[in-house]
Design an enzyme around this catalytic site. Sequence first.
Site, PDB file in Angstrom:
ATOM      1  N   ASP A   1     -11.700   2.665   3.693  1.00 53.89           N
ATOM      2  CA  ASP A   1     -12.084   1.247   3.588  1.00 53.89           C
ATOM      3  C   ASP A   1     -13.599   1.113   3.431  1.00 53.89           C
ATOM      4  OD1 ASP A   1     -10.179  -0.730   3.422  1.00 53.89           O
ATOM      5  OD2 ASP A   1      -9.807  -0.825   5.582  1.00 53.89           O
TER       6      ASP A   1
ATOM      7  N   LYS B   1       0.843  -1.204   0.000  1.00 52.64           N
ATOM      8  CA  LYS B   1       0.000   0.000   0.000  1.00 52.64           C
ATOM      9  C   LYS B   1       0.870   1.243   0.000  1.00 52.64           C
ATOM     10  CE  LYS B   1      -3.935  -2.184   2.172  1.00 52.64           C
ATOM     11  NZ  LYS B   1      -4.453  -2.704   3.430  1.00 52.64           N
TER      12      LYS B   1
ATOM     13  N   GLN C   1      -5.334  -1.449   9.450  1.00 53.33           N
ATOM     14  CA  GLN C   1      -5.177  -2.798   8.902  1.00 53.33           C
ATOM     15  C   GLN C   1      -5.822  -3.832   9.835  1.00 53.33           C
ATOM     16  OE1 GLN C   1      -3.583  -3.520   5.846  1.00 53.33           O
ATOM     17  NE2 GLN C   1      -4.401  -5.561   6.191  1.00 53.33           N
TER      18      GLN C   1
END
Length: 295
Positions: free
Chosen positions: A121, A54, A98
Amino acid sequence: MSAQILDGKAVAAEIREKVAAQVAALKSGHGLTPGLAVVLVGEDPASQVYVRNKKRQTVEAGMNSFEHVLDAGTGQDELLALIDRLNNDPAVHGILVQLPLPGQLDEDLVINAINPAKDVDGFHLENVGRLSTGQDSLVPCTPAGCRILARRALGDLTGKEAVIVGRSNIVGKPLAQLLLADNCTVTIAHSRTRNLADVCRRADILVAAVGRAELVRGDWVKPGACVIDVGINRIDAGNGKTRLIGDVAFDEAKEVAGSITPVPGGVGPMTIALLLANTLTAACAANGLPAPTLS
Ligand code: NDP
């Protein structure tokens, strides 16, 4: 006849290029550099690999990457304090925590502490609610990637029968909302579904998001269907090595399907590309600029 292979790697590269071009335009036109903060708690090796990828792709797209690596024993208050700082930092437009988090941390509480406008997200309750009521929202990245691949394969999805195997909050349920918004007739199957093979055989669009290697067999696929394989399963390849395979028995299914995503190289690369796209969208929204068009 062998199916068209849906090359997620190539489509993801296309999206990343468009994101990079729009980031460059934002920088020169508005002096604005989108910024993504990634928070990793603990040392899960798979998570470390994702976070590294990422970071690299964020920087390659011309964005700022802010990485926060916290000790596995980090307490809830410390993590919430960090999220509060990121929520209030104008250089940060997207925040990603995460998952999974270590057991002492409450994932729901942490996700819902993120400012919904920075929730790249798309897991915050406000974004989930907006998606399911057809309002503009930040959309979860993997389902967004699946929809783009299905559109690339089939064009207009109106009236298609879609069967999604898997009902998780991060893939199955949001993808059902996206396909519903595209006027599909959507079925969500799961571990308690009866006659799963028969249900799958109805699908014009068959999505497997289960986490069971090669669960979906070739004879579960309707001839000509578009098959999207989200699953990532690491199996023993012999001689001490491992390899990744999907939730679909690819060699069987590709003989029946009209189009199919490989694993790896299908849905996987789309996820990070859509994360960058969401960060760009969030940066534009935070500065009163119109949403970018990327797919
Ligand atoms: P979850 O474990 O959260 O959900 C799995 C779903 O599959 C559940 O709804 C479960 O049903 C269902 N299921 C389990 N076994 C069966 C079965 N035998 N028959 C039918 N349904 C079954 O998984 P995720 O959604 O998080 O992930 C699914 C897969 O996708 C994993 O392999 C994961 O690694 C991969 N993934 C890939 C991403 C990418 O970027 N490519 C991103 C996210 C995930 P029930 O609810 O009844 O238990």
